[in-house]
Design a protein around this motif. Structure first.
Motif, mmCIF file in Angstrom:
data_model
loop_
_atom_site.group_PDB
_atom_site.id
_atom_site.type_symbol
_atom_site.label_atom_id
_atom_site.label_comp_id
_atom_site.label_asym_id
_atom_site.label_seq_id
_atom_site.Cartn_x
_atom_site.Cartn_y
_atom_site.Cartn_z
ATOM 1 N N PRO A 91 27.154 -5.224 46.132
ATOM 2 C CA PRO A 91 26.933 -4.716 47.483
ATOM 3 C C PRO A 91 26.223 -5.729 48.385
ATOM 4 O O PRO A 91 25.393 -6.502 47.932
ATOM 5 C CB PRO A 91 26.056 -3.486 47.265
ATOM 6 N N LEU A 92 26.629 -5.722 49.639
ATOM 7 C CA LEU A 92 25.994 -6.542 50.668
ATOM 8 C C LEU A 92 25.736 -5.671 51.888
ATOM 9 O O LEU A 92 26.575 -4.857 52.261
ATOM 10 C CB LEU A 92 26.903 -7.703 51.071
ATOM 11 N N VAL A 93 24.606 -5.847 52.516
ATOM 12 C CA VAL A 93 24.310 -5.146 53.760
ATOM 13 C C VAL A 93 24.911 -5.964 54.901
ATOM 14 O O VAL A 93 24.743 -7.177 54.962
ATOM 15 C CB VAL A 93 22.785 -4.984 53.961
ATOM 16 N N SER A 94 25.622 -5.279 55.775
ATOM 17 C CA SER A 94 26.285 -5.963 56.882
ATOM 18 C C SER A 94 26.045 -5.197 58.173
ATOM 19 O O SER A 94 25.867 -3.990 58.162
ATOM 20 C CB SER A 94 27.784 -6.061 56.586
ATOM 21 N N GLY A 95 26.081 -5.908 59.260
ATOM 22 C CA GLY A 95 25.932 -5.272 60.564
ATOM 23 C C GLY A 95 26.937 -5.812 61.554
ATOM 24 O O GLY A 95 26.790 -5.644 62.753
ATOM 25 N N HIS A 96 27.977 -6.455 61.057
ATOM 26 C CA HIS A 96 28.957 -7.096 61.928
ATOM 27 C C HIS A 96 29.676 -6.088 62.831
ATOM 28 O O HIS A 96 30.013 -5.002 62.406
ATOM 29 C CB HIS A 96 29.987 -7.858 61.085
ATOM 30 N N ARG A 106 24.294 -1.922 63.437
ATOM 31 C CA ARG A 106 24.293 -0.686 62.648
ATOM 32 C C ARG A 106 24.560 -1.119 61.207
ATOM 33 O O ARG A 106 25.687 -1.431 60.847
ATOM 34 C CB ARG A 106 25.375 0.273 63.116
ATOM 35 N N TRP A 107 23.521 -1.141 60.433
ATOM 36 C CA TRP A 107 23.614 -1.651 59.076
ATOM 37 C C TRP A 107 24.425 -0.701 58.198
ATOM 38 O O TRP A 107 24.307 0.507 58.298
ATOM 39 C CB TRP A 107 22.209 -1.848 58.498
ATOM 40 N N HIS A 108 25.249 -1.282 57.360
ATOM 41 C CA HIS A 108 26.062 -0.513 56.421
ATOM 42 C C HIS A 108 26.376 -1.386 55.213
ATOM 43 O O HIS A 108 26.164 -2.595 55.241
ATOM 44 C CB HIS A 108 27.344 -0.016 57.086
ATOM 45 N N LEU A 109 26.878 -0.752 54.167
ATOM 46 C CA LEU A 109 27.181 -1.478 52.934
ATOM 47 C C LEU A 109 28.644 -1.894 52.864
ATOM 48 O O LEU A 109 29.539 -1.131 53.226
ATOM 49 C CB LEU A 109 26.886 -0.606 51.708
ATOM 50 N N HIS A 110 28.840 -3.088 52.380
ATOM 51 C CA HIS A 110 30.155 -3.554 51.944
ATOM 52 C C HIS A 110 30.013 -3.716 50.443
ATOM 53 O O HIS A 110 29.022 -4.267 49.956
ATOM 54 C CB HIS A 110 30.517 -4.890 52.603
ATOM 55 N N ASP A 113 32.515 -7.737 48.947
ATOM 56 C CA ASP A 113 33.006 -8.805 49.820
ATOM 57 C C ASP A 113 32.906 -10.204 49.235
ATOM 58 O O ASP A 113 33.549 -11.116 49.720
ATOM 59 C CB ASP A 113 32.276 -8.775 51.162
#
Length: 196
Positions: A91-96, A106-110, A113
């Motif tokens: 898992p990586l936290v992303s806000g793209h 808006r932070w969310h999980l990928h 990736d």
């Protein structure tokens, strides 16, 4: 992203094959890419080597759905766990591309990736989604369509755990076939009674 929605990845992959009809839709790199939907980076990793890898994963995922449909929860979980050990989630936290009203991400999980192959990415995401679905709703919510000859997998999201078919089309086909069988039986009984 609602992580349980990744369970649809497992359904999509399993349903690329219709074993009773001898059909396989997983025959090209483009077919692999189409499984990902709009996931750009992961789909871009797809190459010819992913075809046999994903077919092997598909067979194993079908086993999870079949075990669950047969009421063998332990086997379903064991099969799913073996896939998750082989294809771990990273898992990586992303806000793209997602900003809130204040302009902050808006932070969310990928989930995968940074996987090295399209197969590793797809399988990790599919298995994690399926694991969440199974643990939150129960193994009896994984099914195999009961309309012959269809053997598609489905996720039962009905409120009363009553789903038996992968689609409205299969449900209608099965109901019509059952109705016609009842009518033939009634006609045969009536003919027999008329002879007596």
């Amino acid at each position: 992203m609602e992580l349980a929605s990744y369970a649809d990845y497992a359904v999509r992959l399993v349903n690329t094959e219709e074993p009773e009809r001898g059909r396989d839709a997983l025959t090209s790199v483009d077919a692999v890419r189409s499984l990902f939907g709009t996931a750009g980076r992961a789909a871009a990793l797809a190459d010819e080597a992913d075809l046999p890898r994903l077919r092997a994963v598909r067979t194993r995922l079908r086993g999870v759905f079949e075990a669950a449909a047969e009421g063998d929860e332990i086997r379903a979980v064991d099969l799913l766990n073996s896939l998750m050990v082989e294809y771990p989630v990273s898992p990586l936290v992303s806000g793209h591309d997602y900003l809130d009203e204040a302009g902050r991400p808006r932070w969310h999980l990928h989930l995968a990736d940074n996987a090295a192959t399209a197969t590793a990415n797809y399988t990790a995401v599919a298995c994690m989604g399926l694991a969440i679905h199974l643990t939150e709703l129960g193994a009896d919510r994984l099914g195999i369509c009961q309309a012959a000859p269809c053997r598609n997998a489905y996720l039962d999201t009905s409120t009363n755990r009553s789903r038996r078919y992968c689609s409205d089309r299969c449900a209608t086909r099965a109901n019509v076939a059952a109705y016609r069988a009842r009518k033939r039986e009634e006609a045969a009984r009536a003919a027999l009674a008329a002879r007596d």
